[in-house]
Design a protein around this motif. Structure first.
Motif, PDB file in Angstrom:
ATOM      1  N   ARG A 160      55.936  46.126  25.749  1.00 32.28           N
ATOM      2  CA  ARG A 160      55.674  47.382  26.458  1.00 32.28           C
ATOM      3  C   ARG A 160      56.962  47.910  27.067  1.00 32.28           C
ATOM      4  O   ARG A 160      57.959  47.183  27.158  1.00 32.28           O
ATOM      5  N   HIS A 161      56.928  49.167  27.542  1.00 28.56           N
ATOM      6  CA  HIS A 161      58.032  49.737  28.304  1.00 28.56           C
ATOM      7  C   HIS A 161      57.754  49.729  29.799  1.00 28.56           C
ATOM      8  O   HIS A 161      58.687  49.713  30.603  1.00 28.56           O
ATOM      9  N   LEU A 197      65.821  47.623  29.807  1.00 31.15           N
ATOM     10  CA  LEU A 197      66.208  46.902  28.591  1.00 31.15           C
ATOM     11  C   LEU A 197      65.271  47.169  27.411  1.00 31.15           C
ATOM     12  O   LEU A 197      65.639  46.909  26.258  1.00 31.15           O
ATOM     13  N   MET A 198      64.063  47.656  27.695  1.00 20.99           N
ATOM     14  CA  MET A 198      63.056  47.706  26.642  1.00 20.99           C
ATOM     15  C   MET A 198      63.392  48.624  25.467  1.00 20.99           C
ATOM     16  O   MET A 198      63.093  48.270  24.319  1.00 20.99           O
ATOM     17  N   PRO A 199      64.008  49.808  25.665  1.00 15.91           N
ATOM     18  CA  PRO A 199      64.391  50.584  24.470  1.00 15.91           C
ATOM     19  C   PRO A 199      65.309  49.798  23.548  1.00 15.91           C
ATOM     20  O   PRO A 199      65.157  49.832  22.315  1.00 15.91           O
ATOM     21  N   GLU A 200      66.276  49.056  24.113  1.00 15.09           N
ATOM     22  CA  GLU A 200      67.144  48.212  23.296  1.00 15.09           C
ATOM     23  C   GLU A 200      66.363  47.082  22.642  1.00 15.09           C
ATOM     24  O   GLU A 200      66.647  46.683  21.498  1.00 15.09           O
ATOM     25  N   ALA A 201      65.370  46.538  23.373  1.00 17.64           N
ATOM     26  CA  ALA A 201      64.577  45.431  22.827  1.00 17.64           C
ATOM     27  C   ALA A 201      63.765  45.891  21.623  1.00 17.64           C
ATOM     28  O   ALA A 201      63.683  45.180  20.607  1.00 17.64           O
ATOM     29  N   PHE A 202      63.164  47.064  21.708  1.00 18.28           N
ATOM     30  CA  PHE A 202      62.427  47.600  20.564  1.00 18.28           C
ATOM     31  C   PHE A 202      63.374  47.854  19.393  1.00 18.28           C
ATOM     32  O   PHE A 202      63.033  47.570  18.241  1.00 18.28           O
ATOM     33  N   ALA A 203      64.567  48.373  19.689  1.00 17.57           N
ATOM     34  CA  ALA A 203      65.531  48.647  18.624  1.00 17.57           C
ATOM     35  C   ALA A 203      66.005  47.359  17.965  1.00 17.57           C
ATOM     36  O   ALA A 203      66.207  47.304  16.738  1.00 17.57           O
ATOM     37  N   MET A 253      62.638  57.321  30.568  1.00 16.57           N
ATOM     38  CA  MET A 253      62.888  56.940  29.176  1.00 16.57           C
ATOM     39  C   MET A 253      62.237  57.899  28.184  1.00 16.57           C
ATOM     40  O   MET A 253      62.435  57.756  26.979  1.00 16.57           O
ATOM     41  N   GLY A 254      61.440  58.846  28.673  1.00 16.32           N
ATOM     42  CA  GLY A 254      60.757  59.772  27.784  1.00 16.32           C
ATOM     43  C   GLY A 254      59.569  59.165  27.070  1.00 16.32           C
ATOM     44  O   GLY A 254      59.197  59.592  25.978  1.00 16.32           O
ATOM     45  N   ILE A 255      58.953  58.138  27.683  1.00 15.65           N
ATOM     46  CA  ILE A 255      57.779  57.476  27.116  1.00 15.65           C
ATOM     47  C   ILE A 255      56.532  58.069  27.763  1.00 15.65           C
ATOM     48  O   ILE A 255      56.445  58.165  28.993  1.00 15.65           O
ATOM     49  N   LYS A 282      59.168  39.274  24.116  1.00 22.17           N
ATOM     50  CA  LYS A 282      59.408  40.706  23.878  1.00 22.17           C
ATOM     51  C   LYS A 282      60.885  41.067  23.933  1.00 22.17           C
ATOM     52  O   LYS A 282      61.309  42.042  23.332  1.00 22.17           O
ATOM     53  N   LEU A 283      61.678  40.274  24.646  1.00 22.52           N
ATOM     54  CA  LEU A 283      63.107  40.563  24.776  1.00 22.52           C
ATOM     55  C   LEU A 283      63.986  39.644  23.927  1.00 22.52           C
ATOM     56  O   LEU A 283      65.207  39.764  23.940  1.00 22.52           O
TER      57      LEU A 283
END
Length: 360
Positions: free
Chosen positions: A52-53, A64-70, A110-112, A339-340
């Protein structure tokens, strides 16, 4: 550091993700695992996990989550398939908390997307929920489930194809981070660097972490819902129940997985060599909590109760730091680890390649 040989201790998600990051940078890698690969007693071994974000007041993780998804997207590209299913996250409060407001502030930055759910509609939308005492309900985008066993298995196959040498069923007796070696029985294996990613056993190999990184026995339950709710569960989102008496997280059944219920209360006790079969004591609080989250929970059929071991720090932070002249340690905290992991493993690998071991 020019690409050389790196020894990785632990074939859970953090060890395999670090090996993945190293192989991408041209390193030769050997992975040591005390059991089979994947190891069913590792903290990483599970049917599905939430990602999740939204992270409440843990803003550093949220960033960190946008980088983790990427990072996982890059891993899917290498594996040739994705092991992620996007799902909405439904978060509801029973009484005031700051989790939703803190999460949505980060998500806005983050625009989520996210949106409030009218409490009068919750029972209609999600007939399995107990709405007693519910004061707020929010639907959050940028979430879903990861499939750990599939990820671990595909990573092991992919890495072996890339030349990674696996030492399965090979308990490591000692690590020398000054020399970059690991000792197995009478044999000393040498490398240019050693990474300890041994999960709940990490403090046995890095004694300086004892008391900081604590093994914590956690329990989840896999259940089958009443037949009249099977269709609703088949299309269900991920649920977070923020309540003192409930406090559950729930992952719906996905293809190849069962309905899973857990909580985020750390026991901070136990020995990771213990059996993973859940006991009455393991699930006592969880059953009480789930009974507050779901209507008629006594009608849900238990399929399995399972214990696992997280490593826990007081502030729920990762431990990623250099140890000695030629060593690094990577230890996750609780369920945040999976997740990370793709991101953290890749950062550790990047730090080794740059000659400046990563510190989180």
């Amino acid at each position: 550091m020019m690409p050389g040989k790196v020894l990785v201790v632990g074939a859970g998600i953090n060890g395999l993700a670090t090996a993945w990051g190293l192989v991408r940078r041209g390193f030769a890698v050997e992975v040591f695992e005390q059991g089979p690969v994947p190891n069913p007693v590792s903290s990483s071994h599970d049917e599905h996990r939430v990602t999740r974000h939204g992270y409440g007041t843990m803003h550093r993780y949220a960033r960190l989550m946008p980088e983790a998804f990427a990072a996982y997207d890059a891993m899917w590209a290498d594996l040739g398939r994705s092991h992620f299913a996007p799902k909405p996250l439904i978060v509801f409060e029973r009484g005031a908390t700051d989790w939703i407001d803190a999460s949505t502030a980060d998500m806005d930055a983050m625009g989520i997307g996210w949106r409030e759910v009218d409490l009068d509609r919750v029972a209609q939308l999600y007939p399995m929920l107990n709405t007693d005492g519910m004061t707020r309900c929010t639907e959050m985008d940028g979430a879903g489930v990861l499939f750990p066993v599939r990820i671990l298995t595909d990573l092991a196959v992919h890495l072996a194809r890339r030349g990674v040498v696996f030492h399965a069923n090979t308990p490591v007796d000692a690590v020398d981070p000054e020399a970059g070696t690991v000792t197995v029985g009478a044999t000393v294996h040498g490398g240019d660097h050693v990474v300890v990613a041994a999960g709940a056993w990490v403090a046995r190999l890095v004694p300086g972490l004892a008391g900081t990184v604590v093994p914590s026995r956690q329990a989840v339950m896999f259940v089958a819902p009443p037949v009249e709710l099977a269709a609703a569960w088949a299309d269900a989102p991920v649920f977070f129940d923020l309540g003192e008496a409930s406090g559950t997280y729930t992952l719906p059944p996905e293809p190849g997985t069962r309905l899973k219920i857990g909580d985020h209360v750390f026991t901070r006790r136990g020995d990771p060599d213990e059996s993973r079969a859940g006991t009455d004591a393991d699930v006592e609080r969880l059953i009480a909590a789930a009974s507050g989250t779901f209507r008629d929970f006594h009608r849900y059929v238990p399929l399995e109760r399972k214990a696992c071991f997280y490593t826990v720090t007081d502030d729920e932070r990762f431990i990623a730091e250099p140890i000695g002249a030629r060593g690094s340690v990577l230890s996750a905290c609780s369920g945040h680890g999976f997740k990370l992991a793709a991101l953290m493993g890749d950062k550790v690998a990047a730090g080794i390649a740059a000659g400046e071991p990563y510190r989180h």
